[in-house]
Design an enzyme around this catalytic site. Sequence first.
Site, PDB file in Angstrom:
ATOM      1  N   HIS A 128      -0.581   7.573  19.883  1.00 56.23           N
ATOM      2  CA  HIS A 128      -0.117   7.123  18.572  1.00 56.23           C
ATOM      3  C   HIS A 128       0.693   5.845  18.785  1.00 56.23           C
ATOM      4  CE1 HIS A 128       0.585   7.900  14.323  1.00 56.23           C
ATOM      5  NE2 HIS A 128       1.873   7.645  14.487  1.00 56.23           N
ATOM      6  N   LYS A 146      -3.020   4.608   6.712  1.00 58.91           N
ATOM      7  CA  LYS A 146      -1.940   3.704   7.116  1.00 58.91           C
ATOM      8  C   LYS A 146      -2.247   3.177   8.508  1.00 58.91           C
ATOM      9  CE  LYS A 146       2.475   4.573   6.439  1.00 58.91           C
ATOM     10  NZ  LYS A 146       3.843   5.157   6.572  1.00 58.91           N
ATOM     11  N   LYS A 177      -0.618   1.221  11.805  1.00 57.05           N
ATOM     12  CA  LYS A 177       0.596   0.830  12.502  1.00 57.05           C
ATOM     13  C   LYS A 177       0.341  -0.513  13.180  1.00 57.05           C
ATOM     14  CE  LYS A 177       3.248   4.526  11.875  1.00 57.05           C
ATOM     15  NZ  LYS A 177       4.600   4.482  11.279  1.00 57.05           N
ATOM     16  N   ASP A 186       2.107  -0.429   8.204  1.00 61.24           N
ATOM     17  CA  ASP A 186       3.513  -0.204   8.542  1.00 61.24           C
ATOM     18  C   ASP A 186       3.856  -1.131   9.703  1.00 61.24           C
ATOM     19  OD1 ASP A 186       6.043   0.670   9.056  1.00 61.24           O
ATOM     20  OD2 ASP A 186       5.498   2.713   9.582  1.00 61.24           O
ATOM     21  N   GLU A 215       4.711  -1.681   4.545  1.00 59.09           N
ATOM     22  CA  GLU A 215       5.915  -0.898   4.813  1.00 59.09           C
ATOM     23  C   GLU A 215       6.824  -1.613   5.815  1.00 59.09           C
ATOM     24  OE1 GLU A 215       7.159   3.537   6.549  1.00 59.09           O
ATOM     25  OE2 GLU A 215       5.096   3.108   5.955  1.00 59.09           O
ATOM     26  N   ASP A 255      11.454   1.700   4.352  1.00 58.85           N
ATOM     27  CA  ASP A 255      11.538   2.920   5.149  1.00 58.85           C
ATOM     28  C   ASP A 255      12.825   2.906   5.956  1.00 58.85           C
ATOM     29  OD1 ASP A 255      11.196   5.216   6.606  1.00 58.85           O
ATOM     30  OD2 ASP A 255       9.569   4.455   7.842  1.00 58.85           O
ATOM     31  N   LYS A 301      12.391  10.567   3.598  1.00 58.14           N
ATOM     32  CA  LYS A 301      12.302  11.448   4.765  1.00 58.14           C
ATOM     33  C   LYS A 301      13.556  12.309   4.809  1.00 58.14           C
ATOM     34  CE  LYS A 301       9.566   8.188   7.525  1.00 58.14           C
ATOM     35  NZ  LYS A 301       9.561   7.290   8.707  1.00 58.14           N
ATOM     36  N   GLU A 342       2.595  11.495   3.835  1.00 58.15           N
ATOM     37  CA  GLU A 342       1.926  11.487   5.142  1.00 58.15           C
ATOM     38  C   GLU A 342       2.363  12.695   5.971  1.00 58.15           C
ATOM     39  OE1 GLU A 342       4.437   8.440   7.821  1.00 58.15           O
ATOM     40  OE2 GLU A 342       3.481   7.493   6.102  1.00 58.15           O
TER      41      GLU A 342
END
Length: 376
Positions: free
Chosen positions: A11, A156, A158, A187, A213, A238, A262, A316
């Site tokens: 990831h 999304k 990254k 993001d 983001e 965020d 979050k 998400e």
Amino acid sequence: VLVDIPTTRVHHLSFGAITEQNYVSVRVRSDDGLGGVGEASTIGGPAWAEESTETIKAIIDQYLTPQLLGRDPRDLQAMAALMDRLVRGNRFAKAAVEMALLDLVARSLAVPAHRLLGGKVHDRIDLAWTLASGKTDADIDEGEAKIAARLHHIFKLKIGAGDPAADVAHASRIAQHFSGRASVQVDVNQAWDELTATRCIARLEAAGVALIEQPVARHNLAAMARLAQRFEVAIMADESLATPTDALQLVQQAAADVFALKLTKAGGPLATMRTAAIADAAGIPCYGGCMLETSVGTAAYLHTFAAIGAIRLGCELFGPLLLKDDLVTRPLTYHDGAIHLHEGHGFGIEIDPDKLAFYRRDRAPRVALSSASTST
């Protein structure tokens, strides 16, 4: 308890790559035998924010637990205020404890946790999936598989770790590939300065990217405001948004079009509800973020998000789908492009003790028996 679970794939984020996700699993017990569970996770440890699983555990064990024992867990607001007095910051640690308290109290009343937060307004929330292999063709193939399985229609990406031009080309090609079939957002994880963000966002907007983001550093609200005013594509806060105070400042400076909520960065479900109320009053839609939780933390997030009407742009909460294993006896429900509310008492989940015993970091070392050994 510290827990480590491997992910199904690498990831990639702007500040590193993850192959194993780290958690603090929290259980609280009442004198009548009931229990509640909570969880805090960090992505990349202190590379993302100030806390790590090790510091979270230390704060809970050494500073929160001694003062919370013996108190009435039903006084959720008082317990949250006490934790704020005992410890400055460390919102991830407080959130994990508050989740467990909320789960415990809901179980004691035999109701779903969302009832204690005002009741549900969502039975399901559209679910985004992060395409984070870093390779364009691989991300497209993964996205096609998710659409075919009817799991996701929001993706999304990254970006921010590499050359900005290459990142923009990568995201633009994916957005154009899925145009009309799925929404694509990016993001940046604070990786760009304002000049780079201005140049790149113009190209991303032209390619059909739906949302950007956290393009710049979290403290640079002035730049966030200029970007939000300059472009039609939505700018989402965020890292700039943790507490209700942050939400108020973002509203006052018109520094974001969307808020990413979050539980852990807010300090718990109660603070998340207050943050969402500010967004709602300002007419700002919310998006349900995550920290790649197991089904334990994901269920806590889901019950909180289910009670927030301002969450209108999906979520998400895919953490369990990215892990090679989970900690619960019954998985959460994902289908038709959404995550569905897991009913039951509390968060509606139960920890599998064997799974917890296997993945906890302090587990006893396992010795593999050699097939050549015949002695007993």
